[in-house]
Design a protein around this motif. Structure first.
Motif, PDB file in Angstrom:
ATOM      1  N   TYR A  52       0.968  -1.215  -0.652  1.00  0.00           N
ATOM      2  CA  TYR A  52       0.247   0.459  -0.207  1.00  0.00           C
ATOM      3  C   TYR A  52       1.032   1.345   0.076  1.00  0.00           C
ATOM      4  O   TYR A  52       1.964   1.341   0.330  1.00  0.00           O
ATOM      5  N   LEU A  53       0.425   2.588  -0.393  1.00  0.00           N
ATOM      6  CA  LEU A  53       0.323   4.052   0.120  1.00  0.00           C
ATOM      7  C   LEU A  53       0.205   4.664   1.062  1.00  0.00           C
ATOM      8  O   LEU A  53      -1.058   4.641   1.046  1.00  0.00           O
ATOM      9  N   PHE A  54       1.282   4.627   1.292  1.00  0.00           N
ATOM     10  CA  PHE A  54       0.606   5.854   2.890  1.00  0.00           C
ATOM     11  C   PHE A  54       1.531   6.800   2.784  1.00  0.00           C
ATOM     12  O   PHE A  54       2.451   7.454   2.315  1.00  0.00           O
ATOM     13  N   THR A  55       0.424   8.220   3.126  1.00  0.00           N
ATOM     14  CA  THR A  55       0.442   9.544   2.897  1.00  0.00           C
ATOM     15  C   THR A  55       0.579  10.368   3.771  1.00  0.00           C
ATOM     16  O   THR A  55      -0.186   9.875   4.607  1.00  0.00           O
ATOM     17  N   GLY A  56       1.178  11.107   4.643  1.00  0.00           N
ATOM     18  CA  GLY A  56       0.829  12.382   5.395  1.00  0.00           C
ATOM     19  C   GLY A  56       1.438  13.875   5.257  1.00  0.00           C
ATOM     20  O   GLY A  56       2.487  13.782   5.056  1.00  0.00           O
ATOM     21  N   ARG A  57       0.359  14.796   5.543  1.00  0.00           N
ATOM     22  CA  ARG A  57       1.141  16.251   5.249  1.00  0.00           C
ATOM     23  C   ARG A  57       0.412  17.230   6.695  1.00  0.00           C
ATOM     24  O   ARG A  57      -0.283  16.358   6.855  1.00  0.00           O
ATOM     25  N   VAL A  58       0.837  17.941   6.684  1.00  0.00           N
ATOM     26  CA  VAL A  58       1.038  18.623   7.773  1.00  0.00           C
ATOM     27  C   VAL A  58       0.957  20.348   7.305  1.00  0.00           C
ATOM     28  O   VAL A  58       2.012  19.972   6.143  1.00  0.00           O
ATOM     29  N   GLY A  59       0.367  21.234   6.963  1.00  0.00           N
ATOM     30  CA  GLY A  59       0.686  22.522   6.701  1.00  0.00           C
ATOM     31  C   GLY A  59      -0.271  23.319   7.971  1.00  0.00           C
ATOM     32  O   GLY A  59      -1.116  22.834   9.128  1.00  0.00           O
ATOM     33  N   VAL A  60       0.577  24.477   7.607  1.00  0.00           N
ATOM     34  CA  VAL A  60      -0.074  25.779   8.360  1.00  0.00           C
ATOM     35  C   VAL A  60      -0.232  26.835   8.028  1.00  0.00           C
ATOM     36  O   VAL A  60       0.214  27.797   6.620  1.00  0.00           O
ATOM     37  N   LYS A  61      -0.991  28.061   7.735  1.00  0.00           N
ATOM     38  CA  LYS A  61      -0.697  29.255   6.961  1.00  0.00           C
ATOM     39  C   LYS A  61      -1.369  29.781   8.246  1.00  0.00           C
ATOM     40  O   LYS A  61      -2.600  30.468   9.420  1.00  0.00           O
ATOM     41  N   PRO A  62      -0.116  31.063   8.510  1.00  0.00           N
ATOM     42  CA  PRO A  62      -0.105  31.480  10.031  1.00  0.00           C
ATOM     43  C   PRO A  62      -0.843  32.855   9.981  1.00  0.00           C
ATOM     44  O   PRO A  62      -1.113  33.599  10.449  1.00  0.00           O
ATOM     45  N   PHE A  63      -1.030  33.826   8.338  1.00  0.00           N
ATOM     46  CA  PHE A  63      -1.779  34.669   8.275  1.00  0.00           C
ATOM     47  C   PHE A  63      -3.488  34.344   8.273  1.00  0.00           C
ATOM     48  O   PHE A  63      -4.176  35.528   7.516  1.00  0.00           O
ATOM     49  N   GLY A  64      -3.928  33.175   8.239  1.00  0.00           N
ATOM     50  CA  GLY A  64      -5.621  32.417   8.195  1.00  0.00           C
ATOM     51  C   GLY A  64      -5.294  31.790   6.359  1.00  0.00           C
ATOM     52  O   GLY A  64      -4.370  31.780   5.918  1.00  0.00           O
ATOM     53  N   GLN A  65      -7.017  31.635   6.381  1.00  0.00           N
ATOM     54  CA  GLN A  65      -7.458  30.919   5.450  1.00  0.00           C
ATOM     55  C   GLN A  65      -6.933  31.851   4.118  1.00  0.00           C
ATOM     56  O   GLN A  65      -7.083  32.854   3.726  1.00  0.00           O
ATOM     57  N   PHE A  66      -6.527  31.230   2.897  1.00  0.00           N
ATOM     58  CA  PHE A  66      -6.833  31.475   1.282  1.00  0.00           C
ATOM     59  C   PHE A  66      -6.938  30.502   0.540  1.00  0.00           C
ATOM     60  O   PHE A  66      -6.456  29.524   0.664  1.00  0.00           O
ATOM     61  N   ASP A  67      -6.961  30.698  -0.640  1.00  0.00           N
ATOM     62  CA  ASP A  67      -6.840  29.909  -1.705  1.00  0.00           C
ATOM     63  C   ASP A  67      -5.947  29.520  -2.392  1.00  0.00           C
ATOM     64  O   ASP A  67      -4.666  30.282  -3.170  1.00  0.00           O
ATOM     65  N   ASP A  68      -4.834  28.702  -1.806  1.00  0.00           N
ATOM     66  CA  ASP A  68      -3.731  28.520  -1.910  1.00  0.00           C
ATOM     67  C   ASP A  68      -3.430  27.279  -3.145  1.00  0.00           C
ATOM     68  O   ASP A  68      -2.517  26.933  -3.684  1.00  0.00           O
ATOM     69  N   ASP A  69      -4.614  27.115  -3.367  1.00  0.00           N
ATOM     70  CA  ASP A  69      -4.771  26.270  -4.944  1.00  0.00           C
ATOM     71  C   ASP A  69      -4.400  26.557  -5.714  1.00  0.00           C
ATOM     72  O   ASP A  69      -4.955  25.659  -7.088  1.00  0.00           O
ATOM     73  N   MET A  70      -4.574  28.057  -6.384  1.00  0.00           N
ATOM     74  CA  MET A  70      -4.577  28.507  -7.496  1.00  0.00           C
ATOM     75  C   MET A  70      -3.016  29.604  -7.291  1.00  0.00           C
ATOM     76  O   MET A  70      -2.189  30.224  -6.483  1.00  0.00           O
ATOM     77  N   GLU A  71      -2.436  29.639  -8.127  1.00  0.00           N
ATOM     78  CA  GLU A  71      -1.248  29.374  -8.580  1.00  0.00           C
ATOM     79  C   GLU A  71      -0.376  31.564  -8.749  1.00  0.00           C
ATOM     80  O   GLU A  71       0.605  31.388  -8.004  1.00  0.00           O
ATOM     81  N   GLY A  72      -1.353  31.620  -9.249  1.00  0.00           N
ATOM     82  CA  GLY A  72      -1.412  33.390  -9.590  1.00  0.00           C
ATOM     83  C   GLY A  72      -1.939  34.336  -8.134  1.00  0.00           C
ATOM     84  O   GLY A  72      -2.509  33.525  -7.352  1.00  0.00           O
ATOM     85  N   ASP A  73      -1.908  35.156  -8.331  1.00  0.00           N
ATOM     86  CA  ASP A  73      -2.217  36.011  -7.000  1.00  0.00           C
ATOM     87  C   ASP A  73      -3.900  37.162  -8.439  1.00  0.00           C
ATOM     88  O   ASP A  73      -3.204  38.145  -8.345  1.00  0.00           O
ATOM     89  N   LEU A  74      -4.660  36.645  -8.078  1.00  0.00           N
ATOM     90  CA  LEU A  74      -5.770  37.686  -8.884  1.00  0.00           C
ATOM     91  C   LEU A  74      -6.233  38.160  -7.927  1.00  0.00           C
ATOM     92  O   LEU A  74      -6.947  39.611  -8.192  1.00  0.00           O
ATOM     93  N   GLN A  75      -6.050  37.975  -7.041  1.00  0.00           N
ATOM     94  CA  GLN A  75      -7.284  39.313  -5.809  1.00  0.00           C
ATOM     95  C   GLN A  75      -6.277  40.473  -5.322  1.00  0.00           C
ATOM     96  O   GLN A  75      -6.556  41.198  -5.540  1.00  0.00           O
ATOM     97  N   ARG A  76      -5.367  40.316  -5.555  1.00  0.00           N
ATOM     98  CA  ARG A  76      -4.017  41.732  -5.493  1.00  0.00           C
ATOM     99  C   ARG A  76      -4.295  42.209  -4.135  1.00  0.00           C
ATOM    100  O   ARG A  76      -4.343  43.270  -3.900  1.00  0.00           O
TER     101      ARG A  76
END
Length: 221
Positions: free
Chosen positions: A138-162
């Protein structure tokens, strides 16, 4: 010989369907691919994604089916959110692509405004539309992350909201593919003679956005 050759082909053609069942907390996604360059040589099935996502609790969301292995960021950014036509070469070589499995995750662990997130998963380990009869683990995975300034759309490469507010996401991930029977774990050419190998992966990535400037950095091994 002076002959002019012109070759035109559709490399990518997708059919995408999504919705919810009974409740908006129970969502489904189906994505089919029909482009000539999108098929896996080991299995020509057009099914890319076919999964159910159940938001049981803020701290425990369940995802089951075939989908992108939740591991490195650069590979799992949705196609419509890319800034360039193709993904990075190193990501194409070291990624875990899609597999069939079960993940438990949260994008707002403990209700801190999206500052903490995690994802743990177990997958079949054979990759997309696997039909191999070889013995593999089997394949086992684990991922942990932090956004110190709060939630945002990090699934988009550009910053269209500016936005004037800086946004930052940092994450680390690890994976172990037991007895993989393909030369790149979940993708690539199957090994002959029932050979299998263990694969270990690690990743660290960063996303920063501010005033229209966006930075995505990732290390894979």
């Amino acid at each position: 010989d002076g002959t002019f050759h012109n070759d035109t082909q559709v490399r990518t053609f997708r059919l995408f369907m999504y919705g919810h069942l009974l409740s908006k907390d129970l969502q489904y996604v189906v994505q089919l691919a029909f482009g000539g360059g999108e098929f896996d040589p080991a299995n020509p099935s057009p099914v890319f994604d076919a999964f159910v996502d159940y938001k049981l609790h803020r701290d425990a969301q369940f995802k089951v089916g075939q989908y992108f292995v939740i591991f490195d960021r650069a590979r799992t950014v949705r196609e419509s959110a890319l800034q360039l036509v193709d993904r990075q070469l190193v990501v194409q070589e070291l990624n875990l692509d899609r597999d069939v499995g079960l993940s438990v995750l949260s994008t707002d662990l403990f209700g801190q405004g999206g500052k903490l997130n995690y994802a743990f998963g177990i997958y079949g380990g054979n990759g997309r539309n696997a039909s191999s009869n070889k013995r593999s683990g089997y394949l086992f995975t684990g991922r942990v992350g932090v956004k110190p300034f709060g939630q945002f759309d990090d699934d988009m490469e550009g910053d269209l909201q500016r936005l004037a507010k800086p946004r930052l996401a940092i994450a680390i991930a690890a994976a172990f593919n037991d007895n993989a029977d393909r030369n790149r774990g979940t993708i690539g050419t199957p090994y002959p003679h029932d050979f299998t190998f263990d694969y270990k992966y690690a990743a660290a990535d960063l996303v920063f956005k501010w005033h229209g400037v966006s930075l995505l950095a990732e290390a894979l091994t």
